[in-house]
Design a protein around this motif. Structure first.
Motif, mmCIF file in Angstrom:
data_model
loop_
_atom_site.group_PDB
_atom_site.id
_atom_site.type_symbol
_atom_site.label_atom_id
_atom_site.label_comp_id
_atom_site.label_asym_id
_atom_site.label_seq_id
_atom_site.Cartn_x
_atom_site.Cartn_y
_atom_site.Cartn_z
ATOM 1 N N GLY A 163 0.781 -1.224 0.000
ATOM 2 C CA GLY A 163 0.000 0.000 0.000
ATOM 3 C C GLY A 163 0.815 1.277 0.000
ATOM 4 N N LEU A 164 2.144 1.172 0.000
ATOM 5 C CA LEU A 164 2.969 2.382 0.041
ATOM 6 C C LEU A 164 2.716 3.265 -1.168
ATOM 7 C CD1 LEU A 164 5.224 4.138 1.253
ATOM 8 C CD2 LEU A 164 6.869 2.728 0.005
ATOM 9 N N LEU A 165 2.687 2.677 -2.351
ATOM 10 C CA LEU A 165 2.460 3.484 -3.552
ATOM 11 C C LEU A 165 1.094 4.152 -3.543
ATOM 12 C CD1 LEU A 165 4.029 1.289 -6.363
ATOM 13 C CD2 LEU A 165 4.920 3.380 -5.355
ATOM 14 N N GLY A 166 0.084 3.475 -3.061
ATOM 15 C CA GLY A 166 -1.247 4.064 -2.978
ATOM 16 C C GLY A 166 -1.300 5.240 -2.024
ATOM 17 N N ARG A 167 -0.644 5.095 -0.878
ATOM 18 C CA ARG A 167 -0.626 6.195 0.081
ATOM 19 C C ARG A 167 0.178 7.379 -0.449
ATOM 20 N NH1 ARG A 167 -1.089 1.776 3.262
ATOM 21 N NH2 ARG A 167 1.128 1.351 3.529
ATOM 22 N N LEU A 168 1.280 7.103 -1.128
ATOM 23 C CA LEU A 168 2.048 8.188 -1.738
ATOM 24 C C LEU A 168 1.217 8.915 -2.794
ATOM 25 C CD1 LEU A 168 5.538 6.490 -2.141
ATOM 26 C CD2 LEU A 168 5.026 8.483 -0.719
ATOM 27 N N ALA A 169 0.496 8.156 -3.607
ATOM 28 C CA ALA A 169 -0.358 8.763 -4.627
ATOM 29 C C ALA A 169 -1.435 9.635 -4.003
ATOM 30 C CB ALA A 169 -0.985 7.679 -5.496
#
Length: 87
Positions: free
Chosen positions: A30-36
């Motif tokens: 989920g890191l990429l989703g939270r960054l987005a």
């Protein structure tokens, strides 16, 4: 009836012009989703994520000068982000 497709025309590559922020983060689901989600309100010119096995993720973000301080502050509030530096 058959359709004739046009020959694709290559698009010019956008070159990032602003200064970069480099964040060190704990990689995880989920890191990429939270960054987005954090970056969606800002005009990001370039975004790259590099990960290594067992090591931290390195996130490089290029934004306009006017948004750099706000993006840095938002990144530092994320639980996964360990540090944000301006090279």
């Amino acid at each position: 009836m058959s359709a004739v497709l046009e020959t694709p025309v290559p698009r010019p590559v956008r070159v990032a012009t602003g200064p970069s922020l480099i964040a060190t983060a704990v990689p995880g689901r989920g890191l990429l989703g939270r960054l987005a989600a954090v970056l969606s309100a800002h005009p990001v010119q370039a975004f790259a994520v590099r990960t290594t096995a067992g090591g931290p993720a390195v996130v490089e973000i290029t934004v306009a000068d006017a948004h750099r301080a706000r993006v840095r502050a938002k990144l530092l509030r994320m639980v996964e982000v360990l540090d944000v530096v301006e090279p």
